[in-house]
Design a protein around this motif. Structure first.
Motif, PDB file in Angstrom:
ATOM      1  N   UNK A 114       9.691  -0.187   5.316  1.00  0.00           N
ATOM      2  CA  UNK A 114       8.751  -0.593   4.272  1.00  0.00           C
ATOM      3  C   UNK A 114       9.005   0.223   3.001  1.00  0.00           C
ATOM      4  N   UNK A 115       8.611  -0.339   1.868  1.00  0.00           N
ATOM      5  CA  UNK A 115       8.712   0.358   0.589  1.00  0.00           C
ATOM      6  C   UNK A 115       7.485   1.250   0.424  1.00  0.00           C
ATOM      7  N   UNK A 116       7.727   2.552   0.375  1.00  0.00           N
ATOM      8  CA  UNK A 116       6.601   3.474   0.230  1.00  0.00           C
ATOM      9  C   UNK A 116       6.390   3.749  -1.265  1.00  0.00           C
ATOM     10  N   UNK A 117       5.168   3.562  -1.775  1.00  0.00           N
ATOM     11  CA  UNK A 117       4.933   3.735  -3.224  1.00  0.00           C
ATOM     12  C   UNK A 117       4.922   5.207  -3.627  1.00  0.00           C
ATOM     13  N   UNK A 118       5.827   5.586  -4.500  1.00  0.00           N
ATOM     14  CA  UNK A 118       5.856   6.960  -5.009  1.00  0.00           C
ATOM     15  C   UNK A 118       4.916   7.075  -6.208  1.00  0.00           C
ATOM     16  N   UNK A 119       3.654   6.890  -5.916  1.00  0.00           N
ATOM     17  CA  UNK A 119       2.631   6.950  -6.954  1.00  0.00           C
ATOM     18  C   UNK A 119       1.440   7.760  -6.423  1.00  0.00           C
ATOM     19  N   UNK A 120       0.377   7.767  -7.169  1.00  0.00           N
ATOM     20  CA  UNK A 120      -0.815   8.496  -6.741  1.00  0.00           C
ATOM     21  C   UNK A 120      -1.616   7.612  -5.780  1.00  0.00           C
ATOM     22  N   UNK A 121      -1.735   8.061  -4.511  1.00  0.00           N
ATOM     23  CA  UNK A 121      -2.439   7.298  -3.471  1.00  0.00           C
ATOM     24  C   UNK A 121      -3.719   8.053  -3.110  1.00  0.00           C
ATOM     25  N   UNK A 122      -4.831   7.349  -3.216  1.00  0.00           N
ATOM     26  CA  UNK A 122      -6.123   7.917  -2.819  1.00  0.00           C
ATOM     27  C   UNK A 122      -6.702   7.058  -1.703  1.00  0.00           C
ATOM     28  N   UNK A 123      -7.038   7.699  -0.593  1.00  0.00           N
ATOM     29  CA  UNK A 123      -7.642   7.011   0.543  1.00  0.00           C
ATOM     30  C   UNK A 123      -9.056   7.540   0.718  1.00  0.00           C
TER      31      UNK A 123
END
Length: 496
Positions: A57-66
């Motif tokens: 899968x393409x993992x997003x190299x961005x700011x991830x908030x869960x």
């Protein structure tokens, strides 16, 4: 980019809905988990990142908030990994949102994307049904437990890449089958217990009415052997009881299929009060809850900590554990049979044997472990001595199947009066007055015993319950003098 996926947090033995809200925005690459997560949940960022990358899968190299909402429920364990991964895939358009809208998910991710089991699969499936979801996606080893819930699709998912197959409907749900609840003939059999006719009778009465039982005697008398064979005398679990027992086992991290045997818990005498009754943050079931619908066996009762034993007093009568924290109150079920074995003194020989070398103070401290308040809640107390040689070599001894048939008959009579799954030990005072009418000779005998033995009000009620069980074993509707006489004898302690 935003997406939301559904899962559950375990609060006691109940699953509370949790929504994994994922926001992917601009800024330096980061992965933050909020919503009162514990260390295992916070570490999900490393497992999810590696699992998605190693699975193609393409993992997003961005700011991830869960955000795990609601934020006031503590989230514990690695079971949120799969839900967080699915929400990230839905937010980035790699997974149809229909999947995360219709299915709840639970599972721990390995770094290669494989899905490992998570505690509480059955409780989570029940929670998904309450929410009106289409189904749940869990690890294959959790699927059989979750499939006990009717009206819900249970999808076994081995790898995170199978979320695509789930979206396409390419994975067959696990079929729901009624678990077989026949008697288990692989349990230790009562025929192994040679001699001891009175002890065998006490085991039968205890099994028939779910009464608590205490055996006192020197080592080698057969106390432990007898109590280990008590499960073979109990009736098989009903379907509702299978679901109750399986739910508790799942919450405690026991994976696999439905639990078809009644629990038999035998904690070591070093167990703490919290481990015995339950507690912690978040509250976790203790041994009394894990013994629900089964047996809690305390071997070497005099070696247990007094505070641990005293913690059992309320649970023996209420059938539930109530744990209060600042964040709320949790109730855990604990309908169990308490059975125990004890030596008469620390050395085991007993002061009446002539071989005891224990200091009187040591004997007093040993016996004081069982307080009067707890002893008053034990229905049957029996002194057990080693049987003579002629009884040890006897060939014929009634097996468990014959005794179990009588126990099942008595249990059916109790359920007709009290309702499914209830026994004489569970009777309320009003039910006691309604269903336990004593004839005149029986009442006169009980009144005499009350004066002679100094029975408490609780002791009176428990004698009546015991007599009711003895009458049920005899197939009689009314409680007679012989039933009350035997109940008094079975309840009477040695010193009385």
């Amino acid at each position: 980019m935003f997406a939301l996926a559904r899962t559950f947090a375990l609060v006691g033995v109940r699953a509370e809905p949790v929504y994994a809200e994922v926001d992917i925005g601009g800024g330096l690459p980061s992965f933050t988990v909020v919503g009162l997560p514990d260390a295992a949940v916070r570490e999900a960022r490393e497992r999810v990142r590696s699992a998605l990358r190693n699975s193609g899968f393409a993992y997003p190299d961005r700011r991830i908030t869960v955000n795990l909402a609601p934020a006031d429920i503590r989230k514990a364990g690695p079971g949120f990994d799969l839900t967080i991964a699915a929400a990230i895939l839905a937010a980035t358009g790699q997974l149809p949102r229909l999947v995360v809208d219709n299915f709840a998910m639970a599972g721990e991710l390995a770094l290669d994307g494989a899905i490992r089991p998570a505690p509480g699969a059955l409780a989570m499936a029940e929670g998904a049904r309450r929410l009106g979801l289409r189904g749940v996606a869990v690890a294959p080893s959790d699927a059989a437990q979750a499939a006990l819930v009717e009206g819900l699709e249970v999808i076994p998912v081995e790898h995170v890449t199978q979320l695509r197959d789930l979206a396409e409907g390419a994975i067959e749900p696990v079929p729901r089958t009624e678990p077989a609840t026949d008697a288990d003939d692989e349990l230790p059999d009562l025929s192994d217990l040679r001699g001891h006719p009175v002890l065998r009778r006490c085991l039968e009465i205890a099994a028939a009415g779910a009464h608590s039982l205490l055996l006192i005697g020197p080592p080698g008398g057969g106390k432990t052997l007898a109590l280990q064979r008590l499960p073979s005398l109990l009736p098989p679990l009903s379907l509702n009881e299978v679901i109750e027992v399986t739910r508790i086992a799942g919450v405690c991290g026991e994976n696999g299929g439905p639990r078809l045997r009644r629990p038999f818990r035998a904690p070591h005498h070093t167990v703490s009060g919290r481990a015995l009754v339950g507690g912690g943050t978040p509250p976790r079931p203790g041994e009394v809850t894990r013994a629900h619908r089964g047996i809690l066996f305390l071997d070497e009762l005099g070696e247990f900590r007094r505070d641990a034993l005293e913690a059992l007093r309320v649970q023996l009568e209420n059938g539930k554990v109530t744990i209060t924290r600042t964040t709320g109150t949790v109730s855990l079920p604990c309908r169990f049979m308490l059975v125990a074995a004890s030596n008469p003194c620390p050395c085991g020989n007993g002061q009446d044997s002539g071989e005891c070398e224990c200091h009187p103070g040591a004997v007093s401290r040993y016996l004081a472990k069982l307080s009067g308040a707890l002893a008053d809640r034990i229905d049957i107390t029996l002194g057990v001595d080693p049987p003579p040689a002629e009884e040890l070599i006897e060939e014929d001894s009634e097996d468990s199947a014959a005794v179990r048939d009588r126990v099942i008959g008595a249990r059916r009579a109790q359920e007709r009066r009290l309702g499914p799954g209830r026994t004489n030990c569970d009777m309320t005072p009003s039910e006691l007055r309604r269903d336990c009418e004593l004839d005149a000779p029986a009442r006169t005998l009980l009144e005499s015993a009350h004066r002679r033995l100094g029975l408490s009000a609780r002791g009176w009620d428990r004698c009546v319950r015991l007599a009711r069980t003895i009458a049920d074993l005899a197939g009689e509707e009314k409680i007679g003098e012989s039933h009350v006489s035997e109940a008094i004898e079975r309840r009477r302690r040695r010193e009385q």
